[in-house]
Write an enzyme that holds these catalytic residues in place. Structure first.
Site, PDB file in Angstrom:
ATOM      1  CD  GLU A 183      -5.166  -5.878  -1.642  1.00 30.43           C
ATOM      2  OE1 GLU A 183      -4.646  -4.746  -1.551  1.00 30.43           O
ATOM      3  OE2 GLU A 183      -5.969  -6.324  -0.799  1.00 30.43           O
ATOM      4  CD  GLU A 211      -1.679   4.972   4.645  1.00 28.01           C
ATOM      5  OE1 GLU A 211      -2.395   4.093   5.120  1.00 28.01           O
ATOM      6  OE2 GLU A 211      -1.130   5.844   5.354  1.00 28.01           O
ATOM      7  CB  CYS A 243      -8.364  -4.543  -4.303  1.00 23.16           C
ATOM      8  SG  CYS A 243      -7.205  -3.195  -3.981  1.00 23.16           S
ATOM      9  CG  ASN A 259      -0.407  -0.156   2.530  1.00 18.57           C
ATOM     10  OD1 ASN A 259       0.637  -0.785   2.696  1.00 18.57           O
ATOM     11  ND2 ASN A 259      -1.057   0.410   3.524  1.00 18.57           N
ATOM     12  CB  CYS A 313      -5.075  -1.391  -2.095  1.00 17.88           C
ATOM     13  SG  CYS A 313      -6.495  -0.536  -1.404  1.00 17.88           S
ATOM     14  CB  CYS A 346     -10.678  -2.599  -0.211  1.00 21.85           C
ATOM     15  SG  CYS A 346     -10.064  -1.877  -1.744  1.00 21.85           S
TER      16      CYS A 346
HETATM   17 ZN   LIG Z   1      -7.879  -2.335  -2.003  1.00 20.81          ZN
END
Ligand SMILES: [Zn+2]
Length: 136
Positions: free
Chosen positions: A55, A44, A94, A42, A53, A91
């Site tokens: 993924e 940010e 993703c 990830n 993210c 999430c």
């Molecule tokens: Zn995600």
């Protein structure tokens, strides 16, 4: 590739996570059909929405190399100072991103450790997903 090795790759990917705001570090390892593994973490951002993210970082790294067929992804995530891991699922965004390139049988491996993991089919995590056929 054994999922134990794929999970190990996800833990290695997590080492590069950039999460100064949440402190929640995630690593992903995406296994392509050609046998190559693409790592993602990830990333940010102070403005939040530009972040990505783990993924999707792995997925887009693979697609940028022209790879579009995949077998599985391993995902690990926890707070930076966590003493143990809980299962960390992709999430919704993703799951949708993976569904663009991965078949319903694509496997998502969520892991607490290299030996403690669960495997789910993508279509179990994203039932009734929106795909290219939805646009016809
Ligand atoms: Zn995600």
């Amino acid at each position: 590739m054994e999922y134990t090795a794929l999970v190990r790759e996800a833990f290695a990917a997590r080492e590069n996570a950039y999460a100064p705001y949440s402190g929640f570090l995630v690593g992903a390892a995406l296994l392509a059909e050609n046998g190559k593994v693409y790592r993602g973490c990830n990333v940010e951002n102070a403005a939040f929405s530009p972040g990505s993210c783990a993924e999707r970082t792995a997925l887009y790294a693979a697609v940028a190399e022209g790879v579009r067929r995949f077998r599985a992804i391993a995902v690990v995530g926890a707070k930076q100072d966590a003493e143990s891991f809980a299962f960390c699922f992709p999430c919704g965004v993703c799951r949708q991103a993976l569904s663009e390139f991965c078949p319903p049988s694509f496997e998502v491996v969520v892991a607490k450790s290299e030996t403690d993991f669960q495997v789910y089919r993508l279509d179990a995590l994203l039932p009734y997903g929106f795909g290219g056929d939805s646009l016809k």
